[in-house]
Design a protein around this motif. Structure first.
Motif, PDB file in Angstrom:
ATOM      1  N   PHE A  29       5.131   0.099  -0.625  1.00  0.00           N
ATOM      2  CA  PHE A  29       6.193   0.427   0.326  1.00  0.00           C
ATOM      3  C   PHE A  29       6.448  -0.729   1.285  1.00  0.00           C
ATOM      4  O   PHE A  29       5.507  -1.426   1.687  1.00  0.00           O
ATOM      5  N   LYS A  30       7.721  -0.829   1.647  1.00  0.00           N
ATOM      6  CA  LYS A  30       8.054  -1.745   2.739  1.00  0.00           C
ATOM      7  C   LYS A  30       7.719  -1.003   4.034  1.00  0.00           C
ATOM      8  O   LYS A  30       8.045   0.191   4.177  1.00  0.00           O
ATOM      9  N   ALA A  69       2.980  -2.512   2.163  1.00  0.00           N
ATOM     10  CA  ALA A  69       1.700  -1.783   2.088  1.00  0.00           C
ATOM     11  C   ALA A  69       1.563  -1.173   0.705  1.00  0.00           C
ATOM     12  O   ALA A  69       2.514  -0.579   0.190  1.00  0.00           O
ATOM     13  N   SER A  70       0.382  -1.353   0.093  1.00  0.00           N
ATOM     14  CA  SER A  70       0.149  -0.788  -1.248  1.00  0.00           C
ATOM     15  C   SER A  70      -1.154  -0.009  -1.264  1.00  0.00           C
ATOM     16  O   SER A  70      -2.094  -0.340  -0.528  1.00  0.00           O
ATOM     17  N   PHE A  71      -1.204   0.972  -2.111  1.00  0.00           N
ATOM     18  CA  PHE A  71      -2.461   1.688  -2.370  1.00  0.00           C
ATOM     19  C   PHE A  71      -2.386   2.327  -3.749  1.00  0.00           C
ATOM     20  O   PHE A  71      -1.310   2.675  -4.243  1.00  0.00           O
ATOM     21  N   LYS A  72      -3.556   2.504  -4.354  1.00  0.00           N
ATOM     22  CA  LYS A  72      -3.609   3.003  -5.734  1.00  0.00           C
ATOM     23  C   LYS A  72      -3.375   4.510  -5.774  1.00  0.00           C
ATOM     24  O   LYS A  72      -3.614   5.210  -4.770  1.00  0.00           O
ATOM     25  N   ILE A 129      -2.427  -4.775   2.596  1.00  0.00           N
ATOM     26  CA  ILE A 129      -1.255  -5.309   3.294  1.00  0.00           C
ATOM     27  C   ILE A 129      -0.880  -6.672   2.694  1.00  0.00           C
ATOM     28  O   ILE A 129      -1.760  -7.488   2.416  1.00  0.00           O
ATOM     29  N   SER A 130       0.419  -6.919   2.505  1.00  0.00           N
ATOM     30  CA  SER A 130       0.863  -8.252   2.080  1.00  0.00           C
ATOM     31  C   SER A 130       2.164  -8.610   2.802  1.00  0.00           C
ATOM     32  O   SER A 130       2.888  -7.719   3.252  1.00  0.00           O
TER      33      SER A 130
END
Lengths: 355, 234
Positions: free
Chosen positions: A294-295, A340-343, A281-282
């Motif tokens: 993604f936003k 939100a990010s994920f590999k 999360i950022s």
């Protein structure tokens, strides 16, 4: 070694047990996880010759036990620990000695050794009925080991214990099972218990084995949506692979494109599984190596064990786990927009049949 | 009112004077009741346990029959025992009619269903997994029933006490099968009935008191066994 093949048991009109193939290696701890009513206990009862299957073969140490014959000689080679600690209204020592008495050799020295091994020597002369739940569980385990079993069946033996006591007992139990090279089948609903004991594992649901293999594979690469559901994959998104570039798949899910590393091909219908701990999360959009970015809007923040669970909406429902410090540091609140990010490697794809 | 008090006085004299006839009746009553209870326990407790534990066809019907047997009218039992033991009956060759053996038989028939039914209920009240756990520890069926019965000994002894109570107070069947023959088959209950009918209230009261005292002592002994090392609450 325990080998089960084509096992079939019609337990009632609503439930039947059906296990095509299950192999449990000698000297290993095999854990079966699954929700209530999955058939885990019934499977143990079949192995212990309490329930007789209508079909199939259950081979334990080279002997078929599905015929219900000579159950006594078989049971004297195994121990079965139930979820409730059923103890006699006698002293702890008498309870631990009981299996040896039943076999006609009441070896007091062996019973004393077990009391020592399970750290209950100080309770030796206490009435077992008056012990705490945790102490009672230790007595049942000492009693289970006193007859030096080749096979140990554990049916949710820690379900009624508090976390701290459970961890201590599991630690002791793991050491004792491994050092004695006992083949153990351990049934539980608790992921942490399962992971802390298992050499190999199976997921059961509705009387069937959904998946079996190494614990890390089951938890990170569940083979079906049901298995994924049970092993704590919080985000399961339906999609279709629209494009593939080398190993990288582009999956259309709702109005988003997810990128995942997978063996599947363009046109395949899939479930994309994302574990909460893999989501980062950022507050602001950042350039990272993560392929999925993604936003998202925070729908809900709720406590989740020692962490917090964020339910996010980013066109599809996504769950992330964060620490309390992260929530405070980032000033996260319900209704807030974040990223939100994920590999691509964090997504596990399960092929959907009949998409 | 006076004759009742007088009856108590004379009764006390008979008891404390160790009247030989009363002693003989007491001795026979104890023998018949204890022997019948012993046989009924030997049959009823294992039978009730096995029926409770095992699965078999018609189990519910058999349990219903046992429950019916728990309320068998003693005179009906007496009637059939007389018919079977009479000279022309199928067991007439035993020559048990009008003997203590015949009386024991009748009382066994009365008490066995009661002890069986109560033992069955006691075993069924234990969680089935408890029995399974004992089997899983390596017990034979016989060993597991023994372990289980020891665990529920309070309920089993309650069944024994109930069985003994039904026997010691029973009059119809022993009267019919024993014949109330003086010095041979006269027991406390039949003697009390006889003396009451003859208007000898003092003797009847004495016999009644002896019966009550005997019943109390035997039950006291059983209760002491039952309550020995009872698990404290809490």
């Amino acid at each position: 070694m325990v080998k089960i093949s084509n096992l079939n048991l019609e337990y009632s009109k609503r439930f039947s047990l059906s296990v095509d193939n299950l192999v449990i290696e000698e000297g290993k701890i095999f854990t079966i996880i699954g929700p209530n009513g999955a058939g885990k206990t019934t499977l143990l009862n079949v192995i212990a010759m309490f329930d007789r299957p209508q079909g199939g073969r259950v081979e334990v140490f080279g002997r078929d036990v599905s015929d219900g014959k000579n159950s006594l000689s078989f049971r004297r080679q195994m121990s079965f620990v139930f979820s409730q600690p059923y103890l006699l209204n006698k002293t702890v020592y008498e309870n631990v000695l009981l299996p040896l008495r039943l076999r006609g050799f009441a070896d007091g020295k062996r019973a004393e050794e077990m009391l020592d091994l399970f750290k209950i020597t100080h309770l030796r002369n206490d009435n077992a009925a008056l012990l705490s739940q945790g102490e009672r569980h230790r007595v049942t385990l000492a009693r289970a080991f006193v007859s030096n079993p080749k096979l140990l069946l554990l049916d949710e033996p820690f379900s009624s214990l508090d976390r701290r006591y459970k961890e201590s007992l599991i630690g002791d139990l793991r050491g004792i099972i491994r050092s004695n090279r006992i083949t153990a089948i351990f049934v539980t609903q608790d992921h942490a218990e399962a992971l802390s004991l298992a050499d190999s594992m199976a997921v059961m649901k509705d009387g069937k084995i959904l998946q079996q293999g190494r614990p890390q594979d089951i938890f990170t690469k569940p083979a079906s949506k049901e298995a994924a559901d049970f092993v704590g994959v919080e985000t399961i998104v339906e999609g279709v692979i629209t494009k593939k570039e080398e190993n990288l798949c582009f999956i259309k899910a709702a109005d988003n494109i997810l990128e995942a590393v997978s063996i599947y091909n363009a046109g395949d219908d899939v479930f994309a599984c994302i574990r909460p701990e893999d989501v980062v999360i950022s507050r602001h959009s950042e350039t990272t190596s993560a392929r999925n970015h993604f936003k998202a809007r925070i729908v809900k923040i709720e406590p989740w064990g020692l962490e917090y669970k964020l339910n996010l909406n980013c066109g599809f429902d996504l769950t992330a786990s964060v620490t309390k410090q992260s929530i405070e540091g980032l000033g996260l609140k319900t209704g807030q927009d974040i990223f939100a990010s994920f590999k691509a490697t964090a997504i596990h794809l399960i092929k959907r049949e009949g998409g | 009112m006076y004759f009742i008090l007088e009856g108590f006085r004379k009764g006390a004299v008979l008891i404390f004077g160790l009247n030989s006839e009363v002693l003989a009746i007491l001795k026979l009553s104890l023998f018949v009741s204890i022997a019948a209870t012993f046989v009924a326990v030997c049959i009823g407790v294992p039978l009730g346990s096995v029926i409770a534990i095992k699965k078999f066809p018609l189990k519910k019907i058999i349990i219903a029959l046992i429950n019916t047997g728990m309320g068998l009218p003693p005179v009906v039992v007496g009637l059939f025992v007389v018919l079977f033991l009479s000279r022309n009956g199928p067991f007439g060759f035993l020559q048990w009619l009008y003997t203590p053996k015949g009386m024991v038989l009748a009382q066994v028939i009365i008490a066995t269903p009661l002890i069986t039914g109560l033992s069955l209920a006691a075993v069924q009240s234990v969680e089935p997994k408890f029995y399974r756990q004992i089997l899983a520890l390596g017990a034979t069926t016989r060993q597991s029933i023994c372990v289980l019965l020891k665990e529920i000994r309070l309920s089993v002894l309650a069944a024994v006490i109930a069985g003994f109570g039904s026997i010691i107070s029973e009059v119809g069947a022993v009267m019919m099968v024993g014949g109330n023959i003086k010095g041979q088959t006269r027991v406390l209950t039949t003697a009390t009935v006889l003396e009451t009918n003859m208007g000898n209230f003092d003797v009847a009261i004495a016999l009644g008191l002896v019966l009550l005292t005997m019943s109390f002592i035997v039950n006291l002994a059983l209760t002491f066994i039952q309550q020995h090392k009872v698990r404290p609450n809490g």
